[in-house]
Design a protein around this motif. Structure first.
Motif, PDB file in Angstrom:
ATOM      1  N   ARG A  33      39.005 -78.510 -60.280  1.00 37.86           N
ATOM      2  CA  ARG A  33      40.270 -77.811 -60.067  1.00 37.86           C
ATOM      3  C   ARG A  33      41.251 -78.730 -59.344  1.00 37.86           C
ATOM      4  O   ARG A  33      40.887 -79.421 -58.393  1.00 37.86           O
ATOM      5  CB  ARG A  33      40.043 -76.545 -59.252  1.00 37.86           C
ATOM      6  CG  ARG A  33      41.345 -75.774 -58.967  1.00 37.86           C
ATOM      7  CD  ARG A  33      41.101 -74.450 -58.268  1.00 37.86           C
ATOM      8  NE  ARG A  33      40.377 -74.596 -57.026  1.00 37.86           N
ATOM      9  CZ  ARG A  33      39.200 -74.052 -56.781  1.00 37.86           C
ATOM     10  NH1 ARG A  33      38.600 -73.329 -57.714  1.00 37.86           N
ATOM     11  NH2 ARG A  33      38.591 -74.219 -55.622  1.00 37.86           N
ATOM     12  N   LEU A  34      42.479 -78.717 -59.786  1.00 33.97           N
ATOM     13  CA  LEU A  34      43.561 -79.437 -59.126  1.00 33.97           C
ATOM     14  C   LEU A  34      44.678 -78.457 -58.793  1.00 33.97           C
ATOM     15  O   LEU A  34      45.004 -77.571 -59.590  1.00 33.97           O
ATOM     16  CB  LEU A  34      44.114 -80.555 -60.009  1.00 33.97           C
ATOM     17  CG  LEU A  34      43.262 -81.805 -60.175  1.00 33.97           C
ATOM     18  CD1 LEU A  34      43.938 -82.762 -61.154  1.00 33.97           C
ATOM     19  CD2 LEU A  34      43.033 -82.508 -58.831  1.00 33.97           C
ATOM     20  N   GLU A  35      45.246 -78.638 -57.631  1.00 35.59           N
ATOM     21  CA  GLU A  35      46.419 -77.874 -57.201  1.00 35.59           C
ATOM     22  C   GLU A  35      47.469 -78.871 -56.746  1.00 35.59           C
ATOM     23  O   GLU A  35      47.223 -79.660 -55.839  1.00 35.59           O
ATOM     24  CB  GLU A  35      46.048 -76.932 -56.048  1.00 35.59           C
ATOM     25  CG  GLU A  35      47.235 -76.176 -55.462  1.00 35.59           C
ATOM     26  CD  GLU A  35      46.829 -75.317 -54.268  1.00 35.59           C
ATOM     27  OE1 GLU A  35      47.728 -74.811 -53.567  1.00 35.59           O
ATOM     28  OE2 GLU A  35      45.607 -75.162 -54.041  1.00 35.59           O
ATOM     29  N   GLN A  36      48.607 -78.874 -57.407  1.00 37.59           N
ATOM     30  CA  GLN A  36      49.684 -79.789 -57.043  1.00 37.59           C
ATOM     31  C   GLN A  36      50.942 -78.984 -56.754  1.00 37.59           C
ATOM     32  O   GLN A  36      51.317 -78.094 -57.529  1.00 37.59           O
ATOM     33  CB  GLN A  36      49.956 -80.795 -58.158  1.00 37.59           C
ATOM     34  CG  GLN A  36      50.967 -81.869 -57.752  1.00 37.59           C
ATOM     35  CD  GLN A  36      51.079 -82.968 -58.783  1.00 37.59           C
ATOM     36  OE1 GLN A  36      51.696 -82.780 -59.827  1.00 37.59           O
ATOM     37  NE2 GLN A  36      50.487 -84.124 -58.491  1.00 37.59           N
ATOM     38  N   VAL A  37      51.590 -79.310 -55.623  1.00 42.54           N
ATOM     39  CA  VAL A  37      52.719 -78.520 -55.152  1.00 42.54           C
ATOM     40  C   VAL A  37      53.877 -79.439 -54.780  1.00 42.54           C
ATOM     41  O   VAL A  37      53.694 -80.442 -54.085  1.00 42.54           O
ATOM     42  CB  VAL A  37      52.333 -77.662 -53.929  1.00 42.54           C
ATOM     43  CG1 VAL A  37      53.517 -76.816 -53.487  1.00 42.54           C
ATOM     44  CG2 VAL A  37      51.139 -76.772 -54.246  1.00 42.54           C
ATOM     45  N   ARG A  38      55.050 -79.093 -55.240  1.00 38.21           N
ATOM     46  CA  ARG A  38      56.291 -79.736 -54.798  1.00 38.21           C
ATOM     47  C   ARG A  38      56.981 -78.762 -53.867  1.00 38.21           C
ATOM     48  O   ARG A  38      57.136 -77.584 -54.192  1.00 38.21           O
ATOM     49  CB  ARG A  38      57.199 -80.055 -55.987  1.00 38.21           C
ATOM     50  CG  ARG A  38      58.506 -80.753 -55.597  1.00 38.21           C
ATOM     51  CD  ARG A  38      59.392 -80.941 -56.817  1.00 38.21           C
ATOM     52  NE  ARG A  38      60.574 -81.719 -56.509  1.00 38.21           N
ATOM     53  CZ  ARG A  38      61.712 -81.225 -56.043  1.00 38.21           C
ATOM     54  NH1 ARG A  38      61.811 -79.914 -55.818  1.00 38.21           N
ATOM     55  NH2 ARG A  38      62.749 -82.002 -55.794  1.00 38.21           N
ATOM     56  N   PHE A  39      57.404 -79.224 -52.691  1.00 38.55           N
ATOM     57  CA  PHE A  39      57.913 -78.284 -51.710  1.00 38.55           C
ATOM     58  C   PHE A  39      58.965 -78.904 -50.802  1.00 38.55           C
ATOM     59  O   PHE A  39      59.120 -80.124 -50.709  1.00 38.55           O
ATOM     60  CB  PHE A  39      56.768 -77.725 -50.855  1.00 38.55           C
ATOM     61  CG  PHE A  39      56.003 -78.783 -50.109  1.00 38.55           C
ATOM     62  CD1 PHE A  39      56.414 -79.223 -48.868  1.00 38.55           C
ATOM     63  CD2 PHE A  39      54.878 -79.356 -50.670  1.00 38.55           C
ATOM     64  CE1 PHE A  39      55.718 -80.202 -48.195  1.00 38.55           C
ATOM     65  CE2 PHE A  39      54.175 -80.332 -49.999  1.00 38.55           C
ATOM     66  CZ  PHE A  39      54.596 -80.751 -48.759  1.00 38.55           C
ATOM     67  N   LEU A  40      59.672 -78.014 -50.128  1.00 36.38           N
ATOM     68  CA  LEU A  40      60.601 -78.347 -49.053  1.00 36.38           C
ATOM     69  C   LEU A  40      60.132 -77.627 -47.799  1.00 36.38           C
ATOM     70  O   LEU A  40      59.858 -76.427 -47.841  1.00 36.38           O
ATOM     71  CB  LEU A  40      62.031 -77.909 -49.396  1.00 36.38           C
ATOM     72  CG  LEU A  40      62.702 -78.582 -50.583  1.00 36.38           C
ATOM     73  CD1 LEU A  40      64.017 -77.875 -50.900  1.00 36.38           C
ATOM     74  CD2 LEU A  40      62.966 -80.054 -50.300  1.00 36.38           C
ATOM     75  N   LEU A  41      60.042 -78.352 -46.688  1.00 36.53           N
ATOM     76  CA  LEU A  41      59.669 -77.773 -45.407  1.00 36.53           C
ATOM     77  C   LEU A  41      60.825 -77.919 -44.429  1.00 36.53           C
ATOM     78  O   LEU A  41      61.497 -78.948 -44.389  1.00 36.53           O
ATOM     79  CB  LEU A  41      58.450 -78.480 -44.810  1.00 36.53           C
ATOM     80  CG  LEU A  41      57.112 -78.406 -45.551  1.00 36.53           C
ATOM     81  CD1 LEU A  41      56.079 -79.229 -44.801  1.00 36.53           C
ATOM     82  CD2 LEU A  41      56.651 -76.971 -45.675  1.00 36.53           C
ATOM     83  N   SER A  42      61.036 -76.899 -43.613  1.00 35.13           N
ATOM     84  CA  SER A  42      62.032 -76.953 -42.552  1.00 35.13           C
ATOM     85  C   SER A  42      61.618 -75.966 -41.471  1.00 35.13           C
ATOM     86  O   SER A  42      61.793 -74.759 -41.625  1.00 35.13           O
ATOM     87  CB  SER A  42      63.419 -76.596 -43.080  1.00 35.13           C
ATOM     88  OG  SER A  42      64.368 -76.589 -42.032  1.00 35.13           O
ATOM     89  N   GLU A  43      61.059 -76.489 -40.364  1.00 36.14           N
ATOM     90  CA  GLU A  43      60.476 -75.650 -39.332  1.00 36.14           C
ATOM     91  C   GLU A  43      59.543 -74.641 -39.997  1.00 36.14           C
ATOM     92  O   GLU A  43      58.591 -75.031 -40.644  1.00 36.14           O
ATOM     93  CB  GLU A  43      61.574 -75.006 -38.479  1.00 36.14           C
ATOM     94  CG  GLU A  43      62.384 -76.054 -37.699  1.00 36.14           C
ATOM     95  CD  GLU A  43      63.333 -75.440 -36.708  1.00 36.14           C
ATOM     96  OE1 GLU A  43      63.263 -74.223 -36.465  1.00 36.14           O
ATOM     97  OE2 GLU A  43      64.145 -76.203 -36.150  1.00 36.14           O
ATOM     98  N   ARG A  44      59.777 -73.335 -39.895  1.00 39.42           N
ATOM     99  CA  ARG A  44      58.867 -72.364 -40.502  1.00 39.42           C
ATOM    100  C   ARG A  44      59.241 -72.034 -41.944  1.00 39.42           C
ATOM    101  O   ARG A  44      58.479 -71.388 -42.656  1.00 39.42           O
ATOM    102  CB  ARG A  44      58.822 -71.082 -39.660  1.00 39.42           C
ATOM    103  CG  ARG A  44      58.104 -71.267 -38.325  1.00 39.42           C
ATOM    104  CD  ARG A  44      58.139 -69.994 -37.506  1.00 39.42           C
ATOM    105  NE  ARG A  44      57.330 -70.108 -36.310  1.00 39.42           N
ATOM    106  CZ  ARG A  44      57.738 -70.672 -35.176  1.00 39.42           C
ATOM    107  NH1 ARG A  44      58.959 -71.196 -35.122  1.00 39.42           N
ATOM    108  NH2 ARG A  44      56.933 -70.738 -34.132  1.00 39.42           N
TER     109      ARG A  44
END
Length: 207
Positions: A33-44
């Protein structure tokens, strides 16, 4: 196991800097199994889109999701799609500012309160463990909480309320350890300074 240094964009106080797009990939331990995520983080706050591909001998499916988490660390919306050899499914789970949940399989939304839950968890998708960890700051300071959580199973996309416990085991300069409990299941999860999973024994690890 390699840490993903570009995902740890934090200040000396442990707070996230201005958000920038990042990609993290996790590999399953026992199941292909592979899980790939593109994301933006900013504090919470978190905004992410990802894909899960499972190629186990008993079950093969793919899933894609989009999830949004607001400034308070509460989930505002999850859109999830899955595909097996026989069918495709999709679900939208959203939470209003008043705390009401709407669950929509594409045939009209149904309203629920889920006992005041503000978190969503998706089966075997380790990104979602970061949501309560980040909201409660457990990767940076000790804490222990029992939470109502909206839980979505894969690939059938059934939804139910579960109770989960998160407790800080240790806080380190680069990585922290958080205990996770749900029913009879318990595991210590290693997370980075942003709260993202580095190693979830028996489930997945970051590559």
């Amino acid at each position: 196991m390699n840490s993903f240094n570009t995902a740890e964009r934090v200040t000396q106080t442990g707070e996230a800097r201005s958000p920038s797009a990042q990609i993290v990939t996790w590999q399953g331990y026992d199941v292909p199994r592979l899980e790939q995520v593109r994301f933006l983080l900013s504090e919470r706050k978190l905004r992410a889109s990802g894909r899960i591909v499972t190629a186990g001998p008993e079950e093969q499916f793919s899933g894609s999701f989009e999830v949004s988490v607001g400034e308070t660390g509460n989930v505002t919306r999850l859109l999830l799609r899955t595909a097996t050899v026989s069918e495709e499914r999709q679900i939208s789970v959203s939470r209003s500012s008043e705390g009401a949940w709407l669950v929509d399989y594409g045939q009209g939304a149904e309203r629920a309160d889920f006992d005041g839950a503000v978190d969503v968890d998706v089966q075997s998708a380790v990104l979602f463990n970061a949501i309560p960890v980040r909201r409660l700051n457990l990767q940076l300071e000790p804490g222990e909480h029992e939470l109502p959580v909206v839980y979505v199973t894969l690939p059938d996309l059934s939804v139910r309320l579960v109770r989960q416990k998160y407790r800080t085991v240790s806080v380190g300069e680069e990585h922290s350890v958080v205990s996770f409990e749900s029913g009879d299941f318990q595991q210590d999860i290693t997370v980075d300074r942003t709260g993202l999973v580095v190693d979830y024994p028996g489930i997945a690890y970051r590559i």
